[in-house]
Scaffold this active site. Structure first.
Site: not given
Ligand code: BGC
Length: 754
Positions: A304
């Site tokens: 993430d």
């Molecule tokens: C979130 C994810 C997301 C990623 C990319 C993160 O802050 O937890 O769910 O896919 O950002 O945008």
């Protein structure tokens, strides 16, 4: 004979297609190996890097402009594999996306020796989030209320088409986190609090998104996330620690991922938090032993946002940034969402050269990444495909968004059949949600937070707009009353206006939020919103409460005086029309709660609680009352404008033997005056087991449509797997003994014998 011939024909086709599939995979394997053999360590490491597009975009430009020297640095010097655009701050037009796609792929094709196309990943969470004018569907929690996998499948297909039309072939969706913590800010992104419900709907979304061929201009690769137990933070805050025994982890949080792997999900994103003190980004047991070993997942594991370095900076399990990279790669990660620098390139390259990470290990990751690039057709055509573009913005997509929103609507209260309202009523539409487009859509709506109305399509209606459209502007008055925080705006005028109408539609709830900015310290609806309700009740007018909210905010104090309560969740771009459809009777509501609606903040139980969760010792010692569960509304609850009668619950045999099956059937009759949809849910209760068991747990459901007076017999096939649980040594077992099968208020007993 005919039957025999068709079986032969089927077998032939089966082998042919199995063979074709095998051939396709083998071909890619050969090409992947040939390419891998030519790649330098730097090129391989670059394939494991994903950056936020903001790293290479000139800030504040509209239309978007990429900084070419910076882009060259990313693509030519650091050979990065993938972009995302979490941080860009707004949705782009299709023309802007075409420019982004062409500029990136042109540099790769013209200036890099291997010409490995870039794979763009994006969050299209309830529709294509980051493209202007794209279709937004109800949030997943709302779709959970439909209990309708076909609808989820169709919404995912459309999302895939509009995402691919925007030049992206990888979607960070679906969220498979099971919503068992009512405070959690990402609850709206989940399909509900029950692992079976999340498994069924999550798998439907994956199949819809990926289709049969990822190379088709209609498909995108899915990304199941966030592995795992992200949704059960102990203190309710996003990205904070979860604590649970392994049996619980396996019982409630693993099943949707197992179902998703079976459904063919190509990629997976890791939970930013930790379970039992071990951050998931460094959890080799869960990522490699369980996910790859037990579940057989062969796709890409992506971190993430910025979470690898946080093993060092936040979680402190790695002494240096370099050690954080080593731990994450050793745990099983294939790609780092870095997101804005080249530290991962440098550190991992050093680790390989120092022999601290084997080149063989990074080859495994690069293989998976290259394979997905082949599968999604990028090597054939890395550019935005003309064929894909044709699938953007078709009028029928908005119709699907409306169909979905109609099925989402969950009627929680309807005293004296106050609803539906006659269309000649004079109505005051009031409250912070009454004229807000953002509260209808929530997070990931044209921006990450979804709370900036200027990016929404001009033709999107708010509730006030939809009510005007439905009954004529002359009959409708609008007032805000208070804002979402509860701050008074025009409360006195709202109360005065209430005197001049027949009915008050009071629209309360939550504005859009995503992730940590959505953290709260109280589950109660803000006091100012509740005060507005009380003042409007005091006018003596009929008040109908319409709730647009990501999670179930406590309404205990204002619930009794509402004559009707409609829970709309965050129902998407056509959500307002669906609300008006139900309020004025053009649609018969059929939504069923996907979570337990909390009544008291000190009692945050899920529906699948145990008997001992409910016991309360009253006046005399040893006297117990079984009444302390007390949610505002139970999981599965939802009214209709018609009535359904359940009778004749039957089992085909009293005993289920070994790997056999039994048939459970029930007759459902529409006993009211309107056609309506009903969800038939089958629950089981294991009466005696080696671990204490929930009083009921969902095992199957079917949705049916019945005309007035019509009866349907609904059947379910039950095997021992449908009665299984995870025991104290973490095995999924069905222990011999007695079980209750529960449908509606009816129960029947079955005995399982090995
Ligand atoms: C979130 C994810 C997301 C990623 C990319 C993160 O802050 O937890 O769910 O896919 O950002 O945008």
């Amino acid at each position: 004979m005919k039957h025999y011939l068709s079986s032969l024909c089927f077998l032939f086709l089966f082998f042919l297609s199995a063979n074709l599939q095998a051939q396709t995979t083998a071909n890619y394997d050969k090409e992947v190996e040939a390419l891998l053999a030519k790649m330098t360590i730097e090129e391989k490491v670059g394939q494991m890097v994903q950056l936020d597009l903001l790293t290479v975009a000139i800030p504040g430009k509209s239309p978007i402009q990429l900084d070419i020297p910076k882009l060259r640095e990313a693509l030519v010097t650091y050979k990065i594999s993938s972009f995302i655009n979490n941080g860009l701050g707004r949705a782009l037009s299709l023309d802007e996306w075409r420019y982004v796609n062409k500029t990136i792929q042109d540099i790769i094709m013209k200036e890099t020796p291997r010409k490995i196309p870039l794979l763009y990943g994006i969050d299209a969470i309830h529709g294509t989030t980051f493209t202007l004018e794209a279709t937004l569907f109800p949030q997943s929690i709302a779709l959970g209320a439909t209990r309708n996998p076909e609808l989820v499948h169709r919404a995912a297909e459309i999302t895939a088409m509009e995402t691919r039309a925007s030049g992206h072939r990888w979607n960070f969706s679906p969220v498979l986190d099971v919503a068992r913590q009512p405070l959690w800010a990402r609850l709206p992104e989940s399909y509900g609090e029950d692992p079976y419900l999340v498994s069924i709907l999550g798998a439907a979304a994956i199949r819809g998104m990926q289709g049969k061929d990822l190379g088709a201009p209609t498909a995108v690769a899915a990304c199941m996330k966030h592995f795992m137990a992200y949704s059960f933070p102990f203190n309710g805050k996003d990205r904070s620690p979860a604590l649970m025994p392994e049996y619980y982890l396996r019982e409630y949080f693993l099943p949707p991922f197992r179902a998703a792997v079976k459904a063919g999900a190509r990629t997976l994103m890791v939970n930013s938090g930790e379970v039992n003190g071990v951050p998931l980004h460094g959890n080799k047991y869960l990522l490699t032993t369980v996910l790859r070993g037990e579940l057989g997942f062969q796709g890409i594991i992506v971190s993430d946002y910025g979470d690898i370095i946080r093993l060092h900076t936040w979680q402190g399990i790695a002494e240096t940034p370099k050690e954080a990279v080593r731990v994450a790669v050793d745990a099983g990660l294939d790609m780092s969402m870095v997101p804005t620098d080249y530290s991962f390139n440098t550190l991992l390259t050093e680790l390989v050269k120092e022999g601290k990470v084997a080149e063989k290990r990074i080859d495994e990751s690069v293989r998976r990444i290259l394979k997905l690039k082949y599968e999604t057709g990028l090597f054939k055509n890395p550019y935005l495909e003309k064929e894909a573009l044709k699938n953007f913005g078709k009028p029928e997509y908005r119709q699907t968004a409306l169909d979905a929103a109609n099925e989402v609507m969950t009627l929680l209260k309807n005293t004296d059949n106050t609803l539906p309202l006659a269309k000649d009523r004079k109505v005051l539409v009031v409250g912070p949600g009454a004229n807000s487009i953002t509260t209808l859509n929530g997070c990931w709506s044209y921006t990450w937070q979804g709370n900036e109305p200027q990016w929404y399509p001009k033709n999107a209606l708010t509730i006030a707009g939809a009510v005007r459209e439905k009954i004529g502007a002359a009959q409708v008055t609008y007032r805000q009353g208070v804002d979402f925080s509860g701050k008074a705006i025009d409360v006195d005028q709202a109360v005065a206006d209430a005197q001049n109408v027949d009915v008050v539609l009071l629209c309360l709830g939550e504005d859009a939020y995503a992730e940590t900015p959505g953290d709260i310290n109280e589950l109660d609806l803000p006091v100012g919103q509740q005060e507005l309700a009380k003042k409007l009740y005091a006018t003596g007018k009929t008040v109908i409460l319409v709730l647009t909210e990501g999670r179930g905010r406590i309404i205990r104090e204002i619930e009794p005086q509402a004559k009707g309560i409609l829970l709309a969740y965050w129902p998407g771009i056509e959500g307002a029309r669906a609300i008006a459809n139900v309020i004025f009777g053009d649609v018969n509501p059929s939504g069923k709660l996907p979570y337990t609606y909390t009544q008291h903040s000190g009692n945050l139980l899920t529906y699948d609680r145990k008997l001992t969760n409910k016991l309360n010792e009253i006046s005399a010692p040893g006297e117990f009352k079984i009444d302390t569960f007390g949610p505002q509304y139970e999981f599965g609850y939802g009214l209709s404008y018609t009535t359904f009668d359940f009778k004749n619950l039957k089992l085909s045999a009293p005993t289920l033997k070994g790997s056999g099956k039994i048939l459970v059937s029930i007759e459902v009759t529409n006993t009211g005056k309107r056609e309506g949809k009903e969800v038939v849910e089958l629950y089981s209760h294991d009466l005696f087991a080696s671990l204490t068991q929930p009083l009921r747990r969902l095992r199957a459901f079917k949705k049916i449509n019945l005309k007035p007076g019509e009866t349907s017999t609904v059947g379910f096939e039950i095997t021992k797997d449908d009665l299984a649980f995870v025991n104290g040594v973490n095995q999924t077992v069905t222990e011999p003994g007695d079980f209750e099968i529960i449908i509606g208020q009816l129960k029947a007993n079955v005995r399982y014998a090995e």
